[in-house]
Design an enzyme around this catalytic site. Sequence first.
Site, PDB file in Angstrom:
ATOM      1  N   HIS A 116       0.807   5.134   1.103  1.00 12.88           N
ATOM      2  CA  HIS A 116       0.108   6.292   2.181  1.00 12.88           C
ATOM      3  C   HIS A 116       0.245   7.636   1.459  1.00 12.88           C
ATOM      4  O   HIS A 116       1.253   7.998   0.748  1.00 12.88           O
ATOM      5  CB  HIS A 116       1.082   6.448   3.129  1.00 12.88           C
ATOM      6  CG  HIS A 116       1.109   5.202   4.175  1.00 12.88           C
ATOM      7  ND1 HIS A 116       0.351   5.194   5.504  1.00 12.88           N
ATOM      8  CD2 HIS A 116       1.958   4.255   4.002  1.00 12.88           C
ATOM      9  CE1 HIS A 116       0.685   3.851   6.099  1.00 12.88           C
ATOM     10  NE2 HIS A 116       1.693   3.353   5.314  1.00 12.88           N
TER      11      HIS A 116
ATOM     12  N   HIS B 121       0.736  -1.365  -0.061  1.00 13.64           N
ATOM     13  CA  HIS B 121      -0.043  -0.102   0.074  1.00 13.64           C
ATOM     14  C   HIS B 121       0.745   1.080   0.042  1.00 13.64           C
ATOM     15  O   HIS B 121       1.928   1.280   0.462  1.00 13.64           O
ATOM     16  CB  HIS B 121      -0.953  -0.089   1.243  1.00 13.64           C
ATOM     17  CG  HIS B 121      -0.200  -0.279   2.521  1.00 13.64           C
ATOM     18  ND1 HIS B 121       0.173  -1.531   2.843  1.00 13.64           N
ATOM     19  CD2 HIS B 121       0.268   0.659   3.390  1.00 13.64           C
ATOM     20  CE1 HIS B 121       0.694  -1.231   4.277  1.00 13.64           C
ATOM     21  NE2 HIS B 121       0.798   0.146   4.301  1.00 13.64           N
TER      22      HIS B 121
HETATM   23  P1  5GP Z   1       2.334   0.228   7.083  1.00 18.48           P
HETATM   24  O1  5GP Z   1       3.179   0.492   8.311  1.00 18.48           O
HETATM   25  O2  5GP Z   1       2.295  -1.290   6.993  1.00 18.48           O
HETATM   26  O3  5GP Z   1       2.705   1.142   5.951  1.00 18.48           O
HETATM   27  O4  5GP Z   1       0.850   1.012   7.554  1.00 18.48           O
HETATM   28  C1  5GP Z   1      -0.374   0.201   7.796  1.00 18.48           C
HETATM   29  C2  5GP Z   1      -1.378   1.319   7.778  1.00 18.48           C
HETATM   30  O5  5GP Z   1      -2.663   0.759   7.918  1.00 18.48           O
HETATM   31  C3  5GP Z   1      -1.288   2.224   9.044  1.00 18.48           C
HETATM   32  O6  5GP Z   1      -1.322   3.452   8.844  1.00 18.48           O
HETATM   33  C4  5GP Z   1      -2.653   1.537   9.863  1.00 18.48           C
HETATM   34  O7  5GP Z   1      -3.143   2.879  10.646  1.00 18.48           O
HETATM   35  C5  5GP Z   1      -3.635   1.344   8.678  1.00 18.48           C
HETATM   36  N1  5GP Z   1      -4.442   0.218   9.145  1.00 18.48           N
HETATM   37  C6  5GP Z   1      -4.165  -1.102   9.958  1.00 18.48           C
HETATM   38  N2  5GP Z   1      -5.449  -1.651   9.867  1.00 18.48           N
HETATM   39  C7  5GP Z   1      -6.282  -0.958   9.173  1.00 18.48           C
HETATM   40  C8  5GP Z   1      -7.794  -1.124   8.948  1.00 18.48           C
HETATM   41  O8  5GP Z   1      -8.526  -2.170   9.115  1.00 18.48           O
HETATM   42  N3  5GP Z   1      -8.214  -0.516   8.163  1.00 18.48           N
HETATM   43  C9  5GP Z   1      -7.802   0.884   7.744  1.00 18.48           C
HETATM   44  N4  5GP Z   1      -8.520   1.742   7.071  1.00 18.48           N
HETATM   45  N5  5GP Z   1      -6.379   0.941   7.846  1.00 18.48           N
HETATM   46  C10 5GP Z   1      -5.656   0.262   8.672  1.00 18.48           C
END
Ligand code: 5GP
Length: 134
Positions: free
Chosen positions: A103, A101
């Site tokens: 951001h 993903h």
């Molecule tokens: P990473 O650290 O993997 O780049 O970011 C994962 C992101 O996913 C985090 O910003 C977290 O807040 C978001 N996130 C985790 N679980 C969920 C979820 O169930 N729904 C949504 N909308 N965001 C999520």
Amino acid sequence: MGNADCIFCRITRGEAPASVVYEDEDIIAFMDIRPVNPGHTLVVPKRHYAYIWELPDEEVGKLFVTARRIAAATKEALDADGVRIVQLSGRAAGQEVFHVHVHVIPYYDAKAPQRRRATQEELERIAAEIRKRL
Ligand code: 5GP
Ligand code: ZN
């Protein structure tokens, strides 16, 4: 399609709720539940890949074109001064959800980020503002 245990695959299949700002056959974008700033969106390829280095070039292209469009809409909708487009791959880099993903995070000159869990109403309201400008 996808991985039964993966939260982003579950959102993609409509099995878990999310405030969706954009969707097509390959990509879904929805509000982060724990935004760094209001308007923090996640742009996700629907097919499950854990890391950016696994992603085929065409998917990388679509993912970043969508991220750029959402960045522009977010900047306008929320009158942001800047936008960060961030991708974390690997636990060492801070990745927490192992489905690729990107951001898209708005930033403000006059306001330091205050990360917190947002309410569903808040996420829906902001998602609607971004959707209007896409
Ligand atoms: P990473 O650290 O993997 O780049 O970011 C994962 C992101 O996913 C985090 O910003 C977290 O807040 C978001 N996130 C985790 N679980 C969920 C979820 O169930 N729904 C949504 N909308 N965001 C999520
Ligand atoms: Zn997945």
